[in-house]
Design an enzyme around this catalytic site. Structure first.
Site, short mmCIF file in Angstrom:
data_model
loop_
_atom_site.label_atom_id
_atom_site.label_comp_id
_atom_site.label_asym_id
_atom_site.label_seq_id
_atom_site.Cartn_x
_atom_site.Cartn_y
_atom_site.Cartn_z
N CYS A 106 0.87 -1.10 -0.01
CA CYS A 106 -0.13 0.06 -0.15
C CYS A 106 0.54 1.38 0.08
CB CYS A 106 -1.14 -0.13 1.29
SG CYS A 106 -0.28 -0.10 2.71
N LYS A 179 -5.74 -9.21 11.34
CA LYS A 179 -5.76 -7.79 11.29
C LYS A 179 -6.93 -7.25 10.85
CE LYS A 179 -3.43 -4.16 8.47
NZ LYS A 179 -2.34 -3.82 7.52
N LYS A 232 -4.01 -7.25 15.51
CA LYS A 232 -3.88 -6.09 15.29
C LYS A 232 -5.06 -5.21 14.89
CE LYS A 232 -1.96 -2.94 11.68
NZ LYS A 232 -1.32 -2.66 10.32
C1 PBG Z 1 -0.05 -1.70 5.77
C2 PBG Z 1 0.00 -1.54 7.35
C3 PBG Z 1 -1.02 -0.68 8.04
C4 PBG Z 1 -0.40 -0.53 9.34
C5 PBG Z 1 0.52 -1.42 9.37
N1 PBG Z 1 0.90 -1.94 7.98
C6 PBG Z 1 -2.09 0.21 7.37
C7 PBG Z 1 -3.34 -0.24 7.02
O1 PBG Z 1 -3.47 -1.61 6.81
O2 PBG Z 1 -4.02 0.37 6.47
C8 PBG Z 1 -1.01 0.39 10.43
C9 PBG Z 1 -0.27 0.46 11.66
C10 PBG Z 1 -0.49 1.70 12.42
O3 PBG Z 1 -1.79 2.38 12.40
O4 PBG Z 1 0.05 1.81 13.51
N2 PBG Z 1 -1.09 -2.41 5.20
#
Ligand code: PBG
Length: 308
Positions: A106, A179, A232
């Site tokens: 991303c 996640k 997460k």
């Molecule tokens: C990438 C990713 C994200 C986070 C970690 N890896 C963002 C998302 O999934 O939108 C978020 C970490 C944070 O908010 O500290 N995909």
């Protein structure tokens, strides 16, 4: 007496600090929504890593902001990419500091999604090849652990096969196994410049309502070869951390105290509504008490300082 019977203890070795790497030299650009956190050029990240190692912090996890983005996320798996160069510099200058890499697209796609877009949505299977190539390039640069955060199905198996085929059978995979499509990633998307340009991530990240599905996602990632797992965000999902610990007692388990969790505490403290240090230690302690072995947290440095 309290110390004698205390059940849960924090230690800097159980913290992992996320770092955001940007092009250039001498760059230390504060992230406005995340007090105390900055985007760092490679030379500054190396300096930061010396301090992190000195504090006895368990390790770092690297995110990269490439020079330019495109449809193919080519910066993610470029051998000369921003993260690949950062790993080499950190491994050379700060040996012994555990270096984890976030494996995702991303930050590298022009549209900000975590995978390849086909007919307006992320195509799961066509994204796996990018992920495997990214992980291999990270391992080749010296990463100790690769951590896929994209949430494509089958990515752990694809990365494992890729790593093994490229001679990196000893590189472990820390899977962002459960996640959620969370509002708490808001500040991160400023930090990593990775907000999706259309739609959202709900077609690949999990519904916050679904705890049983989280256990299924973890079980699948373990079957595919994940060596360590992650839940997460952390604070809103402590029940699932506990469930994961009970259901998978033998697996290293982590949680990511994400950007929004960090920024909320700072915002409340800045208003004089809560005490920053106590909120930091109480949330970290609760994430450990719920069953994690280690915590990815932007509080790693201040918490480590308090503990030593
Ligand atoms: C990438 C990713 C994200 C986070 C970690 N890896 C963002 C998302 O999934 O939108 C978020 C970490 C944070 O908010 O500290 N995909």
């Amino acid at each position: 007496m309290r110390a004698l019977v205390r059940e849960t203890r924090l230690h800097p070795a159980n913290f992992v600090l996320p770092l955001f790497i940007v092009p250039g030299e001498g760059v230390r650009r504060p992230i406005s929504s995340m007090p105390g956190q900055s985007q760092l050029s490679i030379d500054q990240a190396v300096e930061e890593c010396r301090e992190i190692r000195g504090l006895g912090i368990g390790g770092i996890i690297l995110f990269g902001l490439p020079e330019s983005k495109n449809e193919e996320a080519s910066g993610a798996y470029d051998e000369q990419g921003i993260v690949q160069r950062a790993i080499r510099a950190i491994k050379r200058e700060v040996p012994g500091l555990l270096t984890i890499t976030d494996v995702c697209n991303c930050e590298y796609t022009s549209h900000g999604h975590c995978g390849r877009i086909v007919n307006g949505d992320v195509h799961n299977d066509l994204t796996l090849d990018w992920l495997a190539r990214s992980a291999i390039s990270h391992a080749r640069a010296g990463a100790d652990i690769v951590a896929p955060s994209d949430m494509m199905d089958g990515r752990v198996a694809a990365i494992r096969a890729g790593l093994d085929g490229a001679g990196f059978s000893n590189t472990p995979i820390l899977s962002y196994a459960a996640k959620f499509a969370s509002v708490f990633y808001g500040p991160f998307r400023e930090a990593a410049d990775s907000a999706p340009q259309f739609g959202d991530r709900r077609s690949y990240q999990m519904d916050p309502s679904n705890g049983r599905e989280a256990m299924k996602e973890i079980a699948l990632d373990l079957e595919e070869g994940a060596d360590m797992i992650m839940v997460k965000p952390a604070l809103a999902y402590l029940d699932l951390i506990r469930q994961a610990r009970d259901r998978f007692p033998d697996v290293p388990l982590s949680a990511y105290q994400v950007s929004g969790e960090f920024s909320m505490i700072h915002a409340a403290a800045a208003n004089g509504w809560i005490d920053l240090e106590r909120a930091m230690m109480e949330t970290l302690t609760s994430i450990r008490r719920a069953g994690t072995d280690f915590i990815l947290t932007y509080f790693a440095k201040p918490a480590a300082r308090l503990l030593t």
